[in-house]
Design a protein around this motif. Structure first.
Motif, PDB file in Angstrom:
ATOM      1  N   THR A 709      43.820  33.727  32.643  1.00  0.00           N
ATOM      2  CA  THR A 709      44.358  34.919  31.914  1.00  0.00           C
ATOM      3  C   THR A 709      45.234  35.879  31.962  1.00  0.00           C
ATOM      4  O   THR A 709      45.948  35.340  30.645  1.00  0.00           O
ATOM      5  N   VAL A 710      44.282  36.475  31.411  1.00  0.00           N
ATOM      6  CA  VAL A 710      44.627  37.406  30.501  1.00  0.00           C
ATOM      7  C   VAL A 710      44.896  39.164  31.635  1.00  0.00           C
ATOM      8  O   VAL A 710      44.366  39.537  31.930  1.00  0.00           O
ATOM      9  N   GLN A 711      46.520  39.306  30.977  1.00  0.00           N
ATOM     10  CA  GLN A 711      46.747  40.707  31.586  1.00  0.00           C
ATOM     11  C   GLN A 711      47.001  41.572  30.251  1.00  0.00           C
ATOM     12  O   GLN A 711      47.499  41.472  29.639  1.00  0.00           O
ATOM     13  N   ALA A 712      46.109  43.012  30.873  1.00  0.00           N
ATOM     14  CA  ALA A 712      47.116  44.482  30.198  1.00  0.00           C
ATOM     15  C   ALA A 712      47.024  45.354  30.937  1.00  0.00           C
ATOM     16  O   ALA A 712      46.194  45.805  31.781  1.00  0.00           O
ATOM     17  N   GLU A 713      47.439  46.208  30.388  1.00  0.00           N
ATOM     18  CA  GLU A 713      47.799  47.393  31.182  1.00  0.00           C
ATOM     19  C   GLU A 713      48.207  46.765  32.567  1.00  0.00           C
ATOM     20  O   GLU A 713      47.634  47.800  33.392  1.00  0.00           O
ATOM     21  N   GLY A 714      48.795  45.800  32.652  1.00  0.00           N
ATOM     22  CA  GLY A 714      49.344  46.041  34.437  1.00  0.00           C
ATOM     23  C   GLY A 714      47.964  45.221  35.105  1.00  0.00           C
ATOM     24  O   GLY A 714      48.596  45.037  36.752  1.00  0.00           O
ATOM     25  N   ASN A 715      47.004  45.223  34.471  1.00  0.00           N
ATOM     26  CA  ASN A 715      46.160  43.940  35.651  1.00  0.00           C
ATOM     27  C   ASN A 715      45.411  42.429  34.893  1.00  0.00           C
ATOM     28  O   ASN A 715      45.322  42.445  33.923  1.00  0.00           O
ATOM     29  N   ASN A 716      44.831  42.148  35.470  1.00  0.00           N
ATOM     30  CA  ASN A 716      44.703  41.242  34.781  1.00  0.00           C
ATOM     31  C   ASN A 716      42.886  41.359  34.659  1.00  0.00           C
ATOM     32  O   ASN A 716      41.910  41.787  35.181  1.00  0.00           O
ATOM     33  N   VAL A 717      42.597  41.069  33.464  1.00  0.00           N
ATOM     34  CA  VAL A 717      41.840  42.120  32.688  1.00  0.00           C
ATOM     35  C   VAL A 717      40.931  41.171  32.496  1.00  0.00           C
ATOM     36  O   VAL A 717      39.747  41.409  32.449  1.00  0.00           O
ATOM     37  N   ILE A 718      40.597  39.823  32.439  1.00  0.00           N
ATOM     38  CA  ILE A 718      40.439  38.522  32.427  1.00  0.00           C
ATOM     39  C   ILE A 718      40.521  37.536  33.245  1.00  0.00           C
ATOM     40  O   ILE A 718      41.959  36.871  33.175  1.00  0.00           O
ATOM     41  N   GLU A 719      39.891  36.895  34.288  1.00  0.00           N
ATOM     42  CA  GLU A 719      40.386  35.969  35.378  1.00  0.00           C
ATOM     43  C   GLU A 719      38.904  34.917  34.972  1.00  0.00           C
ATOM     44  O   GLU A 719      38.417  34.620  35.794  1.00  0.00           O
ATOM     45  N   GLU A 720      39.224  34.119  34.309  1.00  0.00           N
ATOM     46  CA  GLU A 720      37.860  32.854  34.318  1.00  0.00           C
ATOM     47  C   GLU A 720      37.911  31.372  33.791  1.00  0.00           C
ATOM     48  O   GLU A 720      39.021  31.690  33.617  1.00  0.00           O
ATOM     49  N   ASP A 721      37.419  30.384  34.416  1.00  0.00           N
ATOM     50  CA  ASP A 721      37.134  29.375  34.139  1.00  0.00           C
ATOM     51  C   ASP A 721      36.429  28.893  33.277  1.00  0.00           C
ATOM     52  O   ASP A 721      35.715  28.337  32.571  1.00  0.00           O
ATOM     53  N   VAL A 722      38.166  28.025  32.290  1.00  0.00           N
ATOM     54  CA  VAL A 722      37.564  27.407  31.153  1.00  0.00           C
ATOM     55  C   VAL A 722      36.368  26.815  30.744  1.00  0.00           C
ATOM     56  O   VAL A 722      35.307  26.807  29.532  1.00  0.00           O
ATOM     57  N   GLU A 723      35.668  25.989  31.891  1.00  0.00           N
ATOM     58  CA  GLU A 723      34.807  25.292  31.850  1.00  0.00           C
ATOM     59  C   GLU A 723      33.722  26.046  32.022  1.00  0.00           C
ATOM     60  O   GLU A 723      33.030  26.007  31.438  1.00  0.00           O
TER      61      GLU A 723
END
Length: 742
Positions: A709-723
């Motif tokens: 999960t990566v947040q930038a500019e106030g939003n979650n820009v990446i939400e990924e399942d690692v697998e």
């Protein structure tokens, strides 16, 4: 088969047969001058291979003098089979990288296999036991069956030789670009271990001493291989006869025999028969010693009938060595080889007259002043002209590409063959032979323990040719800096490097300019990071579809860990560790993997690098690792921070990350700004770590939820399942290789 006895020297000149061997009119004239007569057919062939670019470095030699080659750690710099670097306790590492590009373009399996065999011989000829092998490979895009075949067969060749020989292949790198479609690059690196007082040199000293041939028999394979590797290879050309065939089973016995022979004080010198075979090894050994050599080719083991002097002298049959033994004690050396089931025989002697004299069937087949072949080889100062594209690229402003969906772009990046997992390749290699591998393929740098000690060495190969194409000088600096970053991330102090310089046709002034400027950049970085150049190889005339390949000076670097306790993985290790980004991020996308996806080309400026900043960050991070504050460390390279974050959780531990980034999202995620590291630190060590690292910023924490999960500019820009994204990364190359066009 040609009867060379019927070809008179006058015919060679009149019909310009020397041109077919690779000599220019001017060079043939020089050869005549050195001889004070017309050279015969065998002598002309000997001049042609010894004066080839592959053997003489006649166009690159003026540039190579710019490299810093000395340091308190350097025991032997360029000029021998391989360089030697002190690692303390009377021990040293011996290493070198070498290319086998042209052979691999026409016979990828044999070309890559013999590339491994050749560099192994360079290392053990120095008296060192080979302890690790690496490689650096370049191919076209994996979209046509021919490129897929080249890649698959080259990897198979490396594996087939390395696995039999018993030297672990501990890592390497592979990059893919259309620049290499018809001219793949196959560079092999080997590291060996030797005691200071056991280091050998390739010298034929001592008048009356015996010249010994050891190893496999001489055949007609590889004849004129050095000349073949010093010319442009077109995609349709059939040059298979110039490709030698390797025998790793013989190679394994040869290593054991040579390492026993170097312990005998009956041995004076030893050298591998590499490019130009018996010609280059024997003549170079004599020239270095200020002596001459006389050999009787009737005594050379031959596996084919009726071989003439030209064929024997120019053959590049594999697994062969030249040794010089003390007069009267040659039997001691011969017996060692016979005990290892390796044929060896006395074929000549060292003479006072500084000549290279070859006899066959009771006649003199060649008689050439030895220095004419080596010290007096032609040297060219070629014209240099700034590449036409360079000013245009430099005038471009750094802009931020438009990325509508950052999550989807991360998925695309992870499936790019240059970024995707290379497990398909390295799973074919035996990376644990000799049982000293601590970190193998897939790490920032491989780590191999020095048996019987707490010490270990780190090894890496690196080069981003896109940056060097955009700006050769800056790109040269980056190549060295990235190699050093990988060494530091593993917990080691960088010691020295070997270079594999791969370029296009040097007679093109713009290609020569690329060489010139990148060597300036490499030299500056070597000085700033105290990593002198101790050995190397030059491969020119690399062309694809009539165009030069991207300039690709591979950097092979070795570093030292005083204690295996400092070995640092590149993956995150445990929940709640703090994630730090070291270094500043700017909008730098020239030559980036993002630019490759969006534009299918490379333009603009290469990323900026400040070598003082680079050196300082590396020093600080290494100190933090040595003090035990760092759990994992990974350098940022292709794909930027987003790719580094994903790769850091691809270790099957079910970990995830929660990260918050500052600034514009595309830049923060995908910029390829230099001198940056991604580090994880235990929460209780954060204060000490931050006190040591002047520009580290915590950007998140490691979780155990398997989510990226990566947040930038106030939003979650990446939400990924690692697998899921790990699966994409792992399967990208196997899927491309399986997609055969019918």
């Amino acid at each position: 088969m040609m009867d060379i006895k019927n070809i008179k020297p006058e015919q060679i000149e009149a019909k310009q047969l020397y041109k077919e061997m690779g000599l220019s009119d001017e060079e043939y004239g020089m050869a005549k001058e050195k001889m004070n007569r017309l050279p015969n057919y065998t002598e002309t062939g000997i001049f042609s291979v010894m004066w080839s670019e592959h053997c003489s470095y006649k166009t690159s030699k003026p540039l190579l003098k710019k490299f810093p080659t000395k340091g308190v750690q350097v025991l032997q710099g360029p000029g021998e089979g391989a360089g030697v670097v002190d690692i303390g306790d009377n021990q040293a590492v011996v290493f070198k990288i070498e290319s086998h590009n042209s052979p691999s373009a026409v016979e990828p399996f044999e070309g890559s296999a013999t590339g491994v065999g050749g560099i192994l011989r360079d290392v053990f000829s120095m008296g060192a036991k080979p302890i690790a092998s690496m490689n650096s490979l370049r191919f076209g895009k994996l979209k046509d069956d021919h490129t897929k075949m080249l890649f698959s067969e080259a990897v198979r060749g490396i594996a087939s030789y390395g696995n039999v020989i018993g030297v672990p292949t501990v890592g390497g790198e592979v990059q893919f670009d259309e620049s290499y479609k018809e001219n793949p690059l196959v560079n092999a690196m080997v590291v060996g271990l030797v005691d200071h007082d056991k280091v050998q040199k390739g010298t034929a000293a001592g008048v009356g001493n015996t010249v010994i041939y050891a190893g496999g028999s001489t055949g007609r394979d590889g004849i004129h291989g050095a000349t073949f590797s010093s010319d442009v290879v077109e995609g349709e050309d059939d040059n298979t006869s110039a490709v030698a065939i390797g025998d790793p089973h013989m190679g394994k016995k040869l290593i054991a025999a040579c390492l026993e022979a170097v312990n005998s004080d009956a041995l004076v010198g030893i050298q591998d028969m590499g490019a130009a075979g018996l010609t280059s090894s024997a003549s170079e050994m004599a020239s270095k010693a200020g002596t001459g050599i006389e050999m009787n080719l009737d005594l050379v083991p031959q596996r084919e009938e009726n071989m003439d002097a030209y064929e024997i002298m120019l053959s590049e049959s594999q697994e062969r060595m030249v040794l010089v033994a003390r007069k009267g004690r040659e039997q001691e050396i011969l017996d060692i080889f016979r005990q290892h089931d390796v044929q060896a025989m006395a074929i000549g002697e060292v003479i006072e007259e500084k000549t290279f004299r070859i006899k066959q069937h009771g006649e003199v087949a060649a008689d050439i002043p030895v220095d004419a072949l080596t010290e007096d080889a032609p040297v060219y100062h070629l014209p240099s002209e700034e590449a036409a594209y360079y000013r245009e690229f430099q005038a471009k402003e750094n802009t931020v590409p438009v990325v509508d969906n950052h999550q989807e772009m991360l998925r695309k990046l992870l499936q790019q063959p240059t970024i995707a997992s290379k497990e398909w390749a390295y799973n074919q290699y035996d990376s644990t032979a000799q049982s000293n591998t601590i970190q193998g393929p897939g790490s920032d740098a491989a780590v191999v323990q020095i048996e019987g000690t707490e010490k270990a060495i780190a090894i890496t190969t690196d080069c981003n040719s896109r940056y060097i194409y955009l700006d050769p000088e800056v790109g040269g600096k980056i190549a060295v800096a990235e190699a050093a970053r990988n060494i530091v991330c593993s917990g080691a102090k960088p010691l020295a490097l070997t270079d594999g310089l791969n370029y296009g046709n040097p007679t093109n002034p713009e290609v020569f300019w690329q060489m010139e400027k990148s060597i300036v950049g490499i030299s500056e970085a070597c000085t700033a990071l105290d990593t002198p150049v101790i050995s190397g190889n030059v491969s020119l005339y690399n062309q694809s579809a009539g165009e030069a390949i991207m300039p690709t000076p591979i950097i092979g670097m070795v570093g030292l860990l005083e204690s295996v306790n400092n070995v640092t993985p590149s993956h995150f290790q445990q929940k709640d560790d703090a994630i730090y980004l070291i270094g500043e991020t700017h909008a730098e996308f020239g030559g980036s993997e993002l630019q490759n996806i969006l534009e299918d080309s490379y333009t603009g400026k290469a990323p900026y690098i400040d070598l003082k900043v680079e050196a300082n960050r590396q020093k600080q991070l290494l100190e933090a690792i040595q003090q035990g504050f760092v759990v994992s460390a990974h350098d940022l390279s292709e794909g930027g921070l987003a790719v580094a974050l994903a790769e850091s959780v691809f270790n099957g531990k079910g970990l995830g990350i929660q990260v918050e980034l500052q600034g514009e999202a595309t830049t923060a995620l995908f910029s390829e700004s230099q001198s940056r590291f991604l580090v994880s630190v235990k929460s209780e060590n954060k204060t000490q770590f931050e006190n040591l690292i002047s520009d580290a910023k915590q950007i998140g924490v490691v979780t155990n939820d398997g989510k990226l999960t990566v947040q930038a500019e106030g939003n979650n820009v990446i939400e990924e399942d690692v697998e899921q994204i790990n699966k994409l990364w792992n399967e990208a190359i196997p899927n491309l290789l399986a997609d055969k066009k019918v």
